[in-house]
Design an enzyme around this catalytic site. Structure first.
Site, PDB file in Angstrom:
ATOM      1  N   ARG A  37      39.217 -29.176   6.433  1.00  0.00           N
ATOM      2  CA  ARG A  37      40.397 -28.756   5.668  1.00  0.00           C
ATOM      3  C   ARG A  37      40.772 -27.303   5.955  1.00  0.00           C
ATOM      4  O   ARG A  37      41.949 -26.946   5.895  1.00  0.00           O
ATOM      5  CB  ARG A  37      40.153 -28.960   4.175  1.00  0.00           C
ATOM      6  CG  ARG A  37      40.311 -30.418   3.771  1.00  0.00           C
ATOM      7  CD  ARG A  37      40.073 -30.616   2.297  1.00  0.00           C
ATOM      8  NE  ARG A  37      40.570 -31.914   1.861  1.00  0.00           N
ATOM      9  CZ  ARG A  37      40.451 -32.367   0.625  1.00  0.00           C
ATOM     10  NH1 ARG A  37      39.834 -31.649  -0.295  1.00  0.00           N
ATOM     11  NH2 ARG A  37      40.945 -33.550   0.299  1.00  0.00           N
ATOM     12  N   LYS A 198      35.499 -50.258  -4.713  1.00  0.00           N
ATOM     13  CA  LYS A 198      36.135 -51.118  -5.710  1.00  0.00           C
ATOM     14  C   LYS A 198      37.520 -51.576  -5.310  1.00  0.00           C
ATOM     15  O   LYS A 198      38.309 -50.810  -4.777  1.00  0.00           O
ATOM     16  CB  LYS A 198      36.282 -50.336  -7.018  1.00  0.00           C
ATOM     17  CG  LYS A 198      34.989 -49.955  -7.673  1.00  0.00           C
ATOM     18  CD  LYS A 198      35.368 -49.277  -8.961  1.00  0.00           C
ATOM     19  CE  LYS A 198      34.208 -48.697  -9.720  1.00  0.00           C
ATOM     20  NZ  LYS A 198      34.750 -47.705 -10.671  1.00  0.00           N
ATOM     21  N   GLY A 352      38.241 -39.908   2.085  1.00  0.00           N
ATOM     22  CA  GLY A 352      37.186 -38.924   2.322  1.00  0.00           C
ATOM     23  C   GLY A 352      35.948 -39.521   2.953  1.00  0.00           C
ATOM     24  O   GLY A 352      35.405 -38.976   3.924  1.00  0.00           O
ATOM     25  N   GLY A 375      42.483 -38.790  -2.208  1.00  0.00           N
ATOM     26  CA  GLY A 375      43.424 -39.364  -3.178  1.00  0.00           C
ATOM     27  C   GLY A 375      44.873 -39.272  -2.709  1.00  0.00           C
ATOM     28  O   GLY A 375      45.655 -40.205  -2.897  1.00  0.00           O
TER      29      GLY A 375
HETATM   30  P1  ADP Z   1      37.088 -43.549   0.977  1.00  0.00           P
HETATM   31  O1  ADP Z   1      36.562 -42.241   0.413  1.00  0.00           O
HETATM   32  O2  ADP Z   1      37.035 -43.566   2.479  1.00  0.00           O
HETATM   33  O3  ADP Z   1      38.441 -43.896   0.427  1.00  0.00           O
HETATM   34  P2  ADP Z   1      35.678 -45.083  -1.012  1.00  0.00           P
HETATM   35  O4  ADP Z   1      35.427 -43.834  -1.787  1.00  0.00           O
HETATM   36  O5  ADP Z   1      36.595 -46.079  -1.575  1.00  0.00           O
HETATM   37  O6  ADP Z   1      36.099 -44.708   0.497  1.00  0.00           O
HETATM   38  O7  ADP Z   1      34.300 -45.834  -0.804  1.00  0.00           O
HETATM   39  C1  ADP Z   1      33.242 -45.288  -0.118  1.00  0.00           C
HETATM   40  C2  ADP Z   1      31.926 -45.611  -0.767  1.00  0.00           C
HETATM   41  O8  ADP Z   1      31.755 -47.010  -0.887  1.00  0.00           O
HETATM   42  C3  ADP Z   1      30.790 -45.075   0.067  1.00  0.00           C
HETATM   43  O9  ADP Z   1      29.986 -44.236  -0.752  1.00  0.00           O
HETATM   44  C4  ADP Z   1      30.050 -46.340   0.485  1.00  0.00           C
HETATM   45  O10 ADP Z   1      28.666 -46.168   0.541  1.00  0.00           O
HETATM   46  C5  ADP Z   1      30.402 -47.290  -0.611  1.00  0.00           C
HETATM   47  N1  ADP Z   1      30.211 -48.683  -0.202  1.00  0.00           N
HETATM   48  C6  ADP Z   1      30.816 -49.354   0.787  1.00  0.00           C
HETATM   49  N2  ADP Z   1      30.344 -50.622   0.875  1.00  0.00           N
HETATM   50  C7  ADP Z   1      29.396 -50.752  -0.089  1.00  0.00           C
HETATM   51  C8  ADP Z   1      28.563 -51.819  -0.513  1.00  0.00           C
HETATM   52  N3  ADP Z   1      28.598 -52.978   0.085  1.00  0.00           N
HETATM   53  N4  ADP Z   1      27.739 -51.590  -1.562  1.00  0.00           N
HETATM   54  C9  ADP Z   1      27.711 -50.386  -2.156  1.00  0.00           C
HETATM   55  N5  ADP Z   1      28.474 -49.352  -1.804  1.00  0.00           N
HETATM   56  C10 ADP Z   1      29.310 -49.523  -0.788  1.00  0.00           C
HETATM   57  C1  3PG Z   2      40.735 -33.778  -3.180  1.00  0.00           C
HETATM   58  O1  3PG Z   2      39.650 -33.378  -2.756  1.00  0.00           O
HETATM   59  O2  3PG Z   2      41.028 -34.990  -3.258  1.00  0.00           O
HETATM   60  C2  3PG Z   2      41.770 -32.745  -3.527  1.00  0.00           C
HETATM   61  O3  3PG Z   2      41.355 -31.454  -3.195  1.00  0.00           O
HETATM   62  C3  3PG Z   2      42.210 -32.849  -4.982  1.00  0.00           C
HETATM   63  O4  3PG Z   2      41.155 -32.564  -5.846  1.00  0.00           O
HETATM   64  P1  3PG Z   2      41.188 -33.136  -7.333  1.00  0.00           P
HETATM   65  O5  3PG Z   2      40.944 -34.610  -7.241  1.00  0.00           O
HETATM   66  O6  3PG Z   2      40.108 -32.383  -8.064  1.00  0.00           O
HETATM   67  O7  3PG Z   2      42.560 -32.849  -7.897  1.00  0.00           O
HETATM   68 MG    MG Z   3      35.654 -41.778  -1.489  1.00  0.00          MG
END
Ligand code: ADP
Ligand code: 3PG
Ligand code: MG
Length: 395
Positions: A37, A198, A352, A375
C-alpha cells in the site's frame, strides 16, 4: 462517469493534501510485513514532487477508535516512506494540533509532511465537517489516493472534498481502470474464482458477478454452504445453515443466466484446525462426521486450472482453502501458479487474503493487477458507489 486525476488540474507549486491508505500489516514488533500500500502511493507522491508541490500526507492505521494510542502511530510508515522516496518525510505528532500546524505552515516546495494517524481524532470516522474543514485549511488541493479506504465516508476520505478541489491520484485511477474495465468490458471467457470463509461476506459480489461472468469457480469454506444446500453432509466444516436457501437461489440464478457455476468435486479434509493435523482427500459428498474441509481436492484443482487456461479475464477474490497451513495451500497455490503462467489473460486479484497468498507464492508481479483494497474492492465489485471516489470532480 470518469473522475479527474492529478493530471487534469494545475497543481504546480501548490500545497496538496493527499489521503493515502497506509493501513499496512505490522508484526508484534511494529515491523511492516507488507508494504504494497505504501509502494502503491509512490507514483502520485513523486508526481507531486516533480511538480514542485508541498505534499501533506494523511492516513489511518488500524482502528484506534478516536483515541491516541502509540501502537497505532504512523512512525513506521514515515520511516518506510522516507526510505522508498529517498527523502525525509517529517511526521507530525498530531493530526491537526500544534505539531501538524507548525510543520505544514512552514513548508518549502518539495517538502513532504505526514500527519499522525487521522483516526486518533474521533471526528474522522463520523465524517465531521469541522475536521474536514480543518484538514482542508492546510492545503489548496485534495488528492485522494486511498483506494483501500474509498468505501468509507470519513472526514479525510470524502468530507474534505466539500472544501477543496478534489481529484484522484494514480493509484485510485489504476484500481478503477482494472476493476472497472473488467466489469464493464471484459474479454471473454470471463472467469471469477470466489473463495474465503463465508457466503454471507460475498453475497453481493456473487450476485453482481453472476451478471457478468461466463464461469464462476467456488472454493474455500463457502463451498460447504453450497454442499449442504444440495443435501451433502459437511462434517464439521464451516457452514452457514441460515444461508442454505440463499445458496440454492444462487445456483438457480446461475442456471437461469447460463453461468457455469462450478463447485469442487473433491475436498481435502483434516481432523483438527491445526497445521499438522491428519488429512485426506474425499469426494465432496462424502465428508465424514468429525472432519473439516480445508482445501479443494486434487481433481478439483485440475478441473479449475483447465478452465482458467482458456480464460481471457479472471477475477479472483478469496483463497480456495486454508492456505495459511501448508498442507491445505495446494488449491490456492496451484491456481496462483496457473494464473501467473497465462500470457494472454487479464488477471485481477482483489481481497486482502488472496493478495497475501499470491504474494507468499512470490507471484505478485505475474498478475495484471493486485488491488490494494480489501473491503473497498469487494464493494466496488458489488457495484456499490464508493464515497471516496464519488466525492471527486467529474472529468
Ligand atoms: P479475502 O481477504 O481474499 O477477501 P476472505 O477474507 O474472504 O478472503 O477469506 C480468507 C480466509 O478464509 C483465509 O483466512 C482462509 O484461511 C480462510 N479459508 C478459506 N478456505 C477455508 C476453509 N475451507 N476452512 C477454513 N477457512 C478457510
Ligand atoms: C482496509 O484495510 O480495508 C482499509 O484500510 C479500511 O480499514 P477499515 O476497515 O478499518 O475502515
Ligand atoms: Mg480477508
Amino acid at each position: 462517469m470518469s473522475k479527474k486525476t492529478v493530471r487534469d488540474i494545475d497543481l504546480k507549486d501548490k500545497k496538496v493534501f493527499v489521503r493515502c491508505d497506509f493501513n499496512v500489516p505490522l508484526d508484534e514488533n511494529g515491523v511492516i510485513t507488507d508494504n504494497r500500500r505504501i509502494v502503491g502511493a509512490l507514483p502520485t507522491i513523486k508526481y507531486l514532487l516533480e511538480n514542485n508541490c508541498k505534499v501533506i500526507l494523511c492516513s489511518h492505521l488500524g482502528r484506534p477508535k478516536g483515541e491516541v494510542k502509540p501502537e497505532f502511530s504512523l512512525k513506521p510508515i514515515a520511516v518506510e516512506l522516507s526510505k522508498l522516496l529517498g527523502k525525509e518525510v517529517k511526521l507530525a505528532n498530531d493530526v491537526i494540533g500544534e505539531s501538524a500546524k507548525e510543520l505544514t505552515s512552514n513548508m518549502n516546495n518539495g517538502d513532504v509532511v505526514l500527519l499522525e494517524n487521522v483516526r486518533f481524532d474521533a471526528r474522522e470516522e463520523k465524517n465531521d465537517p469541522e475536521l474536514s474543514k480543518e484538514l482542508a485549511s492546510m492545503a489548496e488541493i485534495f488528492v485522494n489516493d486511498a483506494f483501500g479506504t474509498a468505501h468509507r465516508a470519513h472526514s479525510s476520505t470524502a468530507g474534505v472534498a466539500d472544501y477543496l478541489p478534489a481529484v484522484s491520484g494514480f493509484l485510485i485511477e489504476k484500481e478503477l481502470k482494472f476493476l472497472g474495465e473488467a466489469l464493464q468490458n471484459p474479454e471473454r471467457p470471463f472467469v471469477a474464482i470466489l473463495g474465503g470463509k463465508k457466503v454471507s461476506d460475498k453475497i453481493g459480489v456473487i450476485n453482481s458477478l453472476l451478471e457478468k461472468v461466463d464461469t464462476l469457480l467456488i472454493g474455500g469454506a463457502m463451498a460447504f454452504t453450497f454442499f449442504k444446500a444440495q443435501g451433502y453432509g459437511v462434517g464439521d466444516s464451516i457452514c452457514e445453515l441460515d444461508k442454505l436457501d440463499l445458496a440454492k437461489e444462487i445456483m438457480e440464478n446461475a442456471k437461469k443466466k447460463g453461468v457455469n457455476l462450478v463447485l469442487p468435486v473433491d475436498t481435502k479434509i483434516g481432523k483438527e484446525f491445526d497445521p499438522n493435523t491428519e488429512s485426506k482427500t474425499v469426494k465432496s459428498n462424502e465428508i465424514p462426521d468429525g472432519w473439516q474441509g480445508f482445501d479443494i481436492g486434487a481433481e478439483s484443482i485440475k478441473e479449475y486450472c483447465e478452465i482458467l487456461k482458456s480464460a481471457k479475464t479472471v477475477i479472483w477474490n478469496g483463497p480456495v482453502g486454508l492456505s495459511e497451513f501448508k498442507q491445505f495451500a495446494a488449491g490456492t497455490d496451484t491456481i496462483a501458479e496457473t494464473l501467473a503462467n497465462l500470457s494472454d489473460c487479464t488477471t485481477i486479484i482483489g481481497g486482502g487474503d488472496s493478495a497475501a497468498a499470491v504474494e507468499r507464492a512470490g507471484l505478485a508481479d505475474k498478475m495484471t493487477h493486485i488491488s490494494t483494497g480489501g473491503g473497498a474492492s469487494l464493494e466496488f465489485l458489488e457495484g456499490k458507489k464508493l464515497p471516496g471516489i464519488e466525492c471527486l470532480q467529474d472529468k
